[in-house]
Design an enzyme around this catalytic site. Structure first.
Site, PDB file in Angstrom:
ATOM      1  N   ASP A  23       0.866  -1.185   0.000  1.00  0.00           N
ATOM      2  CA  ASP A  23       0.000   0.000   0.000  1.00  0.00           C
ATOM      3  C   ASP A  23       0.901   1.232   0.000  1.00  0.00           C
ATOM      4  OD1 ASP A  23      -2.542   1.429   0.213  1.00  0.00           O
ATOM      5  OD2 ASP A  23      -1.860   2.001   2.206  1.00  0.00           O
ATOM      6  N   SER A  24       0.326   2.369  -0.408  1.00  0.00           N
ATOM      7  CA  SER A  24       1.087   3.619  -0.351  1.00  0.00           C
ATOM      8  C   SER A  24       1.509   3.940   1.086  1.00  0.00           C
ATOM      9  CB  SER A  24       0.233   4.769  -0.897  1.00  0.00           C
ATOM     10  OG  SER A  24      -0.939   4.897  -0.115  1.00  0.00           O
ATOM     11  N   CYS A  86      -4.302  -1.561  -2.057  1.00  0.00           N
ATOM     12  CA  CYS A  86      -4.426  -0.120  -2.282  1.00  0.00           C
ATOM     13  C   CYS A  86      -5.325   0.052  -3.503  1.00  0.00           C
ATOM     14  CB  CYS A  86      -3.036   0.447  -2.548  1.00  0.00           C
ATOM     15  SG  CYS A  86      -3.036   2.174  -3.061  1.00  0.00           S
ATOM     16  N   ASN A  87      -6.405   0.790  -3.333  1.00  0.00           N
ATOM     17  CA  ASN A  87      -7.334   0.984  -4.458  1.00  0.00           C
ATOM     18  C   ASN A  87      -6.715   1.838  -5.552  1.00  0.00           C
ATOM     19  OD1 ASN A  87     -10.355   0.060  -3.688  1.00  0.00           O
ATOM     20  ND2 ASN A  87      -9.180   0.565  -1.872  1.00  0.00           N
ATOM     21  N   GLU A 170      -2.407   9.563   7.321  1.00  0.00           N
ATOM     22  CA  GLU A 170      -0.941   9.423   7.267  1.00  0.00           C
ATOM     23  C   GLU A 170      -0.275  10.375   8.271  1.00  0.00           C
ATOM     24  OE1 GLU A 170       1.326   7.387   5.370  1.00  0.00           O
ATOM     25  OE2 GLU A 170      -0.482   6.190   5.048  1.00  0.00           O
ATOM     26  N   CYS A 204     -11.113   2.798  -0.287  1.00  0.00           N
ATOM     27  CA  CYS A 204      -9.712   3.156  -0.037  1.00  0.00           C
ATOM     28  C   CYS A 204      -9.351   2.412   1.241  1.00  0.00           C
ATOM     29  CB  CYS A 204      -9.562   4.660   0.172  1.00  0.00           C
ATOM     30  SG  CYS A 204      -7.929   5.119   0.814  1.00  0.00           S
ATOM     31  N   THR A 205      -8.235   1.713   1.214  1.00  0.00           N
ATOM     32  CA  THR A 205      -7.935   0.834   2.352  1.00  0.00           C
ATOM     33  C   THR A 205      -7.536   1.604   3.612  1.00  0.00           C
ATOM     34  OG1 THR A 205      -5.696   0.537   1.474  1.00  0.00           O
ATOM     35  CG2 THR A 205      -7.341  -1.144   0.913  1.00  0.00           C
ATOM     36  N   HIS A 206      -7.302   2.897   3.490  1.00  0.00           N
ATOM     37  CA  HIS A 206      -7.072   3.714   4.695  1.00  0.00           C
ATOM     38  C   HIS A 206      -8.387   3.967   5.463  1.00  0.00           C
ATOM     39  CE1 HIS A 206      -3.144   4.735   2.979  1.00  0.00           C
ATOM     40  NE2 HIS A 206      -2.854   5.456   4.032  1.00  0.00           N
TER      41      HIS A 206
HETATM   42  N1  DGL Z   1      -4.830   3.073   0.698  1.00  0.00           N
HETATM   43  C1  DGL Z   1      -4.769   3.739  -0.584  1.00  0.00           C
HETATM   44  C2  DGL Z   1      -6.001   3.384  -1.402  1.00  0.00           C
HETATM   45  O1  DGL Z   1      -6.674   2.402  -1.098  1.00  0.00           O
HETATM   46  C3  DGL Z   1      -4.505   5.198  -0.406  1.00  0.00           C
HETATM   47  C4  DGL Z   1      -3.928   5.843  -1.614  1.00  0.00           C
HETATM   48  C5  DGL Z   1      -3.215   7.146  -1.364  1.00  0.00           C
HETATM   49  O2  DGL Z   1      -2.069   7.082  -0.938  1.00  0.00           O
HETATM   50  O3  DGL Z   1      -3.779   8.204  -1.635  1.00  0.00           O
HETATM   51  O4  DGL Z   1      -6.320   4.033  -2.374  1.00  0.00           O
END
Ligand code: DGL
Length: 286
Positions: A23-24, A86-87, A170, A204-206
């Site tokens: 993931d990012s 990560c989406n 973040e 979004c996984t966040h």
């Molecule tokens: N967790 C990422 C997602 O699912 C976040 C992407 C981002 O860094 O903006 O999209």
């Protein structure tokens, strides 16, 4: 000769082949946590590119470049299977990696999180009307609309981008008064813009980190869905269908964590999300 062969057999036996998660930043941990519950014996290696997060507003080329760098790193660590948890990366980089890069890496597989979600989430809605929340990149890519149009055509998919949510997470500001006010404002906009929707998919996984707060401000008739369990179930079925790959994945119930940011910064929030203390190694892409 026998000794040499035995040595190499031993070496390959000791070689770890964890399932890679990328993931990012922290978001993929919300997926990994559910996967660890449903597949507890497998080995896992998580990589968060926290130093370059968020990815949400970056161009498709940059998201592809960063994601492919991360996937190659996970391959070097021995992973045959990598999940883009990560989406944004699933929307902007997955297809390109599968088509352009993987043919040169026989035996390696890379999966995303959007298709498994589009396969099941339509069934959760009584009104056949849902909202997908995501980063600017995920929403602008229209990947959810495209996937639902094939996998669940009766579902009306409304989309809404929440560009501030990943930076708030973040930077660990999501629990502050200002952070909550921003999130509440977006949720109220969603509820008033899409009154027929009875499911909100956290695309979004966040965002599952915000789930209990979001649930506290939406009517009980609206279901908030996060992707962790959905992806975990889909991964389990995938491994059952791909026995050869499954057999190669090592199963010592171990999990390791890598970040491109300072490891102490990562450990703090990662431990909160996972509910256990974790040791994290800081790496640089080569
Ligand atoms: N967790 C990422 C997602 O699912 C976040 C992407 C981002 O860094 O903006 O999209």
């Amino acid at each position: 000769m026998i000794f040499i062969t035995a040595f190499f057999v031993l070496l390959s036996m000791n070689k770890s082949n964890p399932i890679g998660f990328f993931d990012s930043g922290y978001g993929g941990l919300t997926v990994l946590k559910e996967v660890q519950k449903i597949l507890p014996t497998y080995d896992y290696l998580y990589l968060g590119d926290n130093a370059r997060a968020p990815y949400g507003a970056r161009t498709a080329d940059v998201v592809y470049e960063y994601t492919w760098e991360a996937v190659k790193t996970l391959f070097k660590y021995g992973c045959d299977l990598v999940v883009l948890a990560c989406n944004t990366a699933s929307a902007k980089a997955l297809r390109r990696i599968q088509h352009e890069n993987l043919p040169e890496y026989p035996g390696k597989r890379v999966l995303g999180v959007i298709r498994p979600s589009a396969e099941v989430v339509g069934d959760f809605s009584k009104s056949n009307n849902i909202v997908v929340l995501g980063t600017e990149g995920t929403i602008a890519s229209n990947t959810y609309v495209d996937e639902f149009s094939v996998l669940s055509p009766i579902t009306k998919v409304n989309q809404y981008a929440c560009p501030l949510w990943v930076p708030l997470i973040e930077n660990k500001k999501y629990n502050s008064l200002e952070g909550k006010a921003f999130i509440k404002n977006d949720v109220e906009m969603v509820l008033s813009s899409f009154p027929r929707a009875d499911v909100i998919l956290l695309g979004c996984t966040h965002y599952p980190i915000l789930q209990s707060f979001i649930e506290s401000i939406v009517p009980k008739t609206v279901r908030i869905v996060s992707q962790g369990e959905i992806v975990a179930t889909s991964l389990k079925l995938y491994l059952e269908r791909h026995e050869g790959l499954d057999q190669k994945i090592t199963k010592n119930s171990s999990s390791q964590y890598l970040t491109t940011e300072n490891h102490e910064v990562f450990e703090d929030l990662a431990s909160t999300i996972l509910g256990i203390d974790v040791n994290v190694e800081q790496i640089k892409f080569k």
